[in-house]
Design a protein around this motif. Structure first.
Motif, PDB file in Angstrom:
ATOM      1  N   MET A   1       0.815  -1.184   0.000  1.00 29.35           N
ATOM      2  CA  MET A   1       0.000   0.000   0.000  1.00 29.35           C
ATOM      3  C   MET A   1       0.869   1.262   0.000  1.00 29.35           C
ATOM      4  O   MET A   1       0.735   2.095  -0.854  1.00 29.35           O
ATOM      5  CB  MET A   1      -0.911  -0.015   1.222  1.00 29.35           C
ATOM      6  CG  MET A   1      -1.863   1.130   1.265  1.00 29.35           C
ATOM      7  SD  MET A   1      -3.091   0.793   2.548  1.00 29.35           S
ATOM      8  CE  MET A   1      -3.396   2.425   3.073  1.00 29.35           C
ATOM      9  N   PHE A   2       1.760   1.378   0.966  1.00 34.54           N
ATOM     10  CA  PHE A   2       2.652   2.529   1.014  1.00 34.54           C
ATOM     11  C   PHE A   2       4.053   2.087   0.648  1.00 34.54           C
ATOM     12  O   PHE A   2       4.526   1.056   1.112  1.00 34.54           O
ATOM     13  CB  PHE A   2       2.686   3.155   2.419  1.00 34.54           C
ATOM     14  CG  PHE A   2       1.396   3.797   2.809  1.00 34.54           C
ATOM     15  CD1 PHE A   2       1.055   5.037   2.298  1.00 34.54           C
ATOM     16  CD2 PHE A   2       0.524   3.172   3.685  1.00 34.54           C
ATOM     17  CE1 PHE A   2      -0.134   5.639   2.657  1.00 34.54           C
ATOM     18  CE2 PHE A   2      -0.665   3.756   4.048  1.00 34.54           C
ATOM     19  CZ  PHE A   2      -1.000   5.003   3.535  1.00 34.54           C
ATOM     20  N   LYS A   3       4.704   2.898  -0.159  1.00 37.38           N
ATOM     21  CA  LYS A   3       6.080   2.608  -0.532  1.00 37.38           C
ATOM     22  C   LYS A   3       6.986   2.891   0.662  1.00 37.38           C
ATOM     23  O   LYS A   3       6.864   3.910   1.319  1.00 37.38           O
ATOM     24  CB  LYS A   3       6.493   3.484  -1.709  1.00 37.38           C
ATOM     25  CG  LYS A   3       7.899   3.240  -2.175  1.00 37.38           C
ATOM     26  CD  LYS A   3       8.281   4.210  -3.266  1.00 37.38           C
ATOM     27  CE  LYS A   3       9.764   4.075  -3.523  1.00 37.38           C
ATOM     28  NZ  LYS A   3      10.309   5.257  -4.143  1.00 37.38           N
ATOM     29  N   LYS A   4       7.875   1.974   0.956  1.00 39.19           N
ATOM     30  CA  LYS A   4       8.822   2.145   2.054  1.00 39.19           C
ATOM     31  C   LYS A   4       9.888   3.133   1.600  1.00 39.19           C
ATOM     32  O   LYS A   4      10.585   2.918   0.613  1.00 39.19           O
ATOM     33  CB  LYS A   4       9.441   0.788   2.387  1.00 39.19           C
ATOM     34  CG  LYS A   4      10.049   0.693   3.723  1.00 39.19           C
ATOM     35  CD  LYS A   4       9.016   0.571   4.796  1.00 39.19           C
ATOM     36  CE  LYS A   4       9.662  -0.043   6.014  1.00 39.19           C
ATOM     37  NZ  LYS A   4       9.303   0.546   7.240  1.00 39.19           N
ATOM     38  N   ARG A   5      10.001   4.236   2.326  1.00 40.14           N
ATOM     39  CA  ARG A   5      10.975   5.265   1.973  1.00 40.14           C
ATOM     40  C   ARG A   5      12.252   5.082   2.789  1.00 40.14           C
ATOM     41  O   ARG A   5      12.208   4.608   3.903  1.00 40.14           O
ATOM     42  CB  ARG A   5      10.382   6.643   2.218  1.00 40.14           C
ATOM     43  CG  ARG A   5       9.224   6.930   1.284  1.00 40.14           C
ATOM     44  CD  ARG A   5       8.505   8.193   1.698  1.00 40.14           C
ATOM     45  NE  ARG A   5       7.397   8.466   0.809  1.00 40.14           N
ATOM     46  CZ  ARG A   5       6.141   8.115   1.042  1.00 40.14           C
ATOM     47  NH1 ARG A   5       5.835   7.469   2.141  1.00 40.14           N
ATOM     48  NH2 ARG A   5       5.191   8.399   0.193  1.00 40.14           N
ATOM     49  N   ASN A   6      13.348   5.508   2.208  1.00 37.99           N
ATOM     50  CA  ASN A   6      14.642   5.470   2.892  1.00 37.99           C
ATOM     51  C   ASN A   6      14.952   4.090   3.460  1.00 37.99           C
ATOM     52  O   ASN A   6      15.472   3.953   4.563  1.00 37.99           O
ATOM     53  CB  ASN A   6      14.673   6.543   3.990  1.00 37.99           C
ATOM     54  CG  ASN A   6      14.411   7.924   3.422  1.00 37.99           C
ATOM     55  OD1 ASN A   6      15.119   8.366   2.541  1.00 37.99           O
ATOM     56  ND2 ASN A   6      13.386   8.582   3.916  1.00 37.99           N
ATOM     57  N   GLN A   7      14.646   3.068   2.696  1.00 34.36           N
ATOM     58  CA  GLN A   7      14.804   1.680   3.123  1.00 34.36           C
ATOM     59  C   GLN A   7      16.237   1.366   3.524  1.00 34.36           C
ATOM     60  O   GLN A   7      16.470   0.694   4.520  1.00 34.36           O
ATOM     61  CB  GLN A   7      14.346   0.740   2.001  1.00 34.36           C
ATOM     62  CG  GLN A   7      14.305  -0.713   2.398  1.00 34.36           C
ATOM     63  CD  GLN A   7      13.234  -1.003   3.437  1.00 34.36           C
ATOM     64  OE1 GLN A   7      12.176  -0.382   3.420  1.00 34.36           O
ATOM     65  NE2 GLN A   7      13.492  -1.916   4.328  1.00 34.36           N
ATOM     66  N   GLU A  39      11.395  10.579   0.830  1.00 36.28           N
ATOM     67  CA  GLU A  39      12.695  10.142   0.328  1.00 36.28           C
ATOM     68  C   GLU A  39      13.695  11.288   0.463  1.00 36.28           C
ATOM     69  O   GLU A  39      13.431  12.407   0.042  1.00 36.28           O
ATOM     70  CB  GLU A  39      12.580   9.708  -1.134  1.00 36.28           C
ATOM     71  CG  GLU A  39      13.754   8.918  -1.639  1.00 36.28           C
ATOM     72  CD  GLU A  39      13.950   7.596  -0.915  1.00 36.28           C
ATOM     73  OE1 GLU A  39      15.130   7.222  -0.734  1.00 36.28           O
ATOM     74  OE2 GLU A  39      12.975   6.937  -0.526  1.00 36.28           O
ATOM     75  N   MET A  40      14.817  11.008   1.081  1.00 32.37           N
ATOM     76  CA  MET A  40      15.834  12.032   1.335  1.00 32.37           C
ATOM     77  C   MET A  40      16.684  12.282   0.100  1.00 32.37           C
ATOM     78  O   MET A  40      16.842  11.401  -0.748  1.00 32.37           O
ATOM     79  CB  MET A  40      16.780  11.581   2.452  1.00 32.37           C
ATOM     80  CG  MET A  40      16.177  11.518   3.803  1.00 32.37           C
ATOM     81  SD  MET A  40      17.455  11.076   5.015  1.00 32.37           S
ATOM     82  CE  MET A  40      16.483  10.151   6.182  1.00 32.37           C
ATOM     83  N   SER A  41      17.265  13.475   0.055  1.00 31.08           N
ATOM     84  CA  SER A  41      18.233  13.776  -1.001  1.00 31.08           C
ATOM     85  C   SER A  41      19.462  12.902  -0.769  1.00 31.08           C
ATOM     86  O   SER A  41      19.695  12.414   0.342  1.00 31.08           O
ATOM     87  CB  SER A  41      18.629  15.253  -0.949  1.00 31.08           C
ATOM     88  OG  SER A  41      19.375  15.525   0.230  1.00 31.08           O
ATOM     89  N   GLU A  42      20.248  12.724  -1.807  1.00 31.22           N
ATOM     90  CA  GLU A  42      21.455  11.899  -1.689  1.00 31.22           C
ATOM     91  C   GLU A  42      22.414  12.492  -0.657  1.00 31.22           C
ATOM     92  O   GLU A  42      23.041  11.760   0.103  1.00 31.22           O
ATOM     93  CB  GLU A  42      22.153  11.753  -3.048  1.00 31.22           C
ATOM     94  CG  GLU A  42      21.395  10.886  -4.028  1.00 31.22           C
ATOM     95  CD  GLU A  42      21.128   9.485  -3.496  1.00 31.22           C
ATOM     96  OE1 GLU A  42      22.054   8.858  -2.933  1.00 31.22           O
ATOM     97  OE2 GLU A  42      19.996   9.000  -3.635  1.00 31.22           O
ATOM     98  N   LYS A  47      24.870  11.910   4.851  1.00 33.53           N
ATOM     99  CA  LYS A  47      25.132  12.395   6.209  1.00 33.53           C
ATOM    100  C   LYS A  47      24.578  11.426   7.250  1.00 33.53           C
ATOM    101  O   LYS A  47      25.244  11.102   8.233  1.00 33.53           O
ATOM    102  CB  LYS A  47      24.512  13.780   6.417  1.00 33.53           C
ATOM    103  CG  LYS A  47      25.238  14.881   5.704  1.00 33.53           C
ATOM    104  CD  LYS A  47      24.564  16.219   5.959  1.00 33.53           C
ATOM    105  CE  LYS A  47      25.242  17.322   5.174  1.00 33.53           C
ATOM    106  NZ  LYS A  47      24.573  18.614   5.385  1.00 33.53           N
ATOM    107  N   VAL A  48      23.356  10.970   7.021  1.00 33.53           N
ATOM    108  CA  VAL A  48      22.715  10.059   7.975  1.00 33.53           C
ATOM    109  C   VAL A  48      23.455   8.724   8.005  1.00 33.53           C
ATOM    110  O   VAL A  48      23.718   8.175   9.077  1.00 33.53           O
ATOM    111  CB  VAL A  48      21.211   9.875   7.650  1.00 33.53           C
ATOM    112  CG1 VAL A  48      20.586   8.811   8.534  1.00 33.53           C
ATOM    113  CG2 VAL A  48      20.471  11.200   7.791  1.00 33.53           C
ATOM    114  N   MET A  49      23.831   8.219   6.836  1.00 35.18           N
ATOM    115  CA  MET A  49      24.545   6.938   6.782  1.00 35.18           C
ATOM    116  C   MET A  49      25.914   7.044   7.450  1.00 35.18           C
ATOM    117  O   MET A  49      26.334   6.118   8.145  1.00 35.18           O
ATOM    118  CB  MET A  49      24.697   6.467   5.329  1.00 35.18           C
ATOM    119  CG  MET A  49      23.407   5.962   4.717  1.00 35.18           C
ATOM    120  SD  MET A  49      22.685   4.572   5.612  1.00 35.18           S
ATOM    121  CE  MET A  49      23.916   3.321   5.321  1.00 35.18           C
TER     122      MET A  49
END
Length: 65
Positions: A1-7, A39-42, A47-49
């Motif tokens: 139903m909802f697309k998983k973002r930032n998987q 969905e985050m920018s690259e 930075k998060v990764m």
């Protein structure tokens, strides 16, 4: 139903709480949770990764002691 973002980030963070990642990045926990909604920018993903990888290294180092 909802697309998983930032998987990729979700999988990489595992059991690391959002507040720990937020503290490393100098933002509020709610900010991280809001970022995860879209969905985050690259650049932001990088930075998060990096923060997640640094936290994992610290956890591993402390576990090796």
């Amino acid at each position: 139903m909802f697309k998983k973002r930032n998987q990729m980030i979700e999988e990489a963070k595992g059991t690391i709480p959002y507040w720990v990642i937020a503290e490393r990045l100098g933002v509020h926990e709610n900010t991280i949770q809001n970022w995860m909604k879209r969905e985050m920018s690259e650049e932001r993903k990088d930075k998060v990764m990096r923060a997640i990888n640094e936290i994992k290294k610290e956890i591993k180092r402390k576990g090796d002691m």
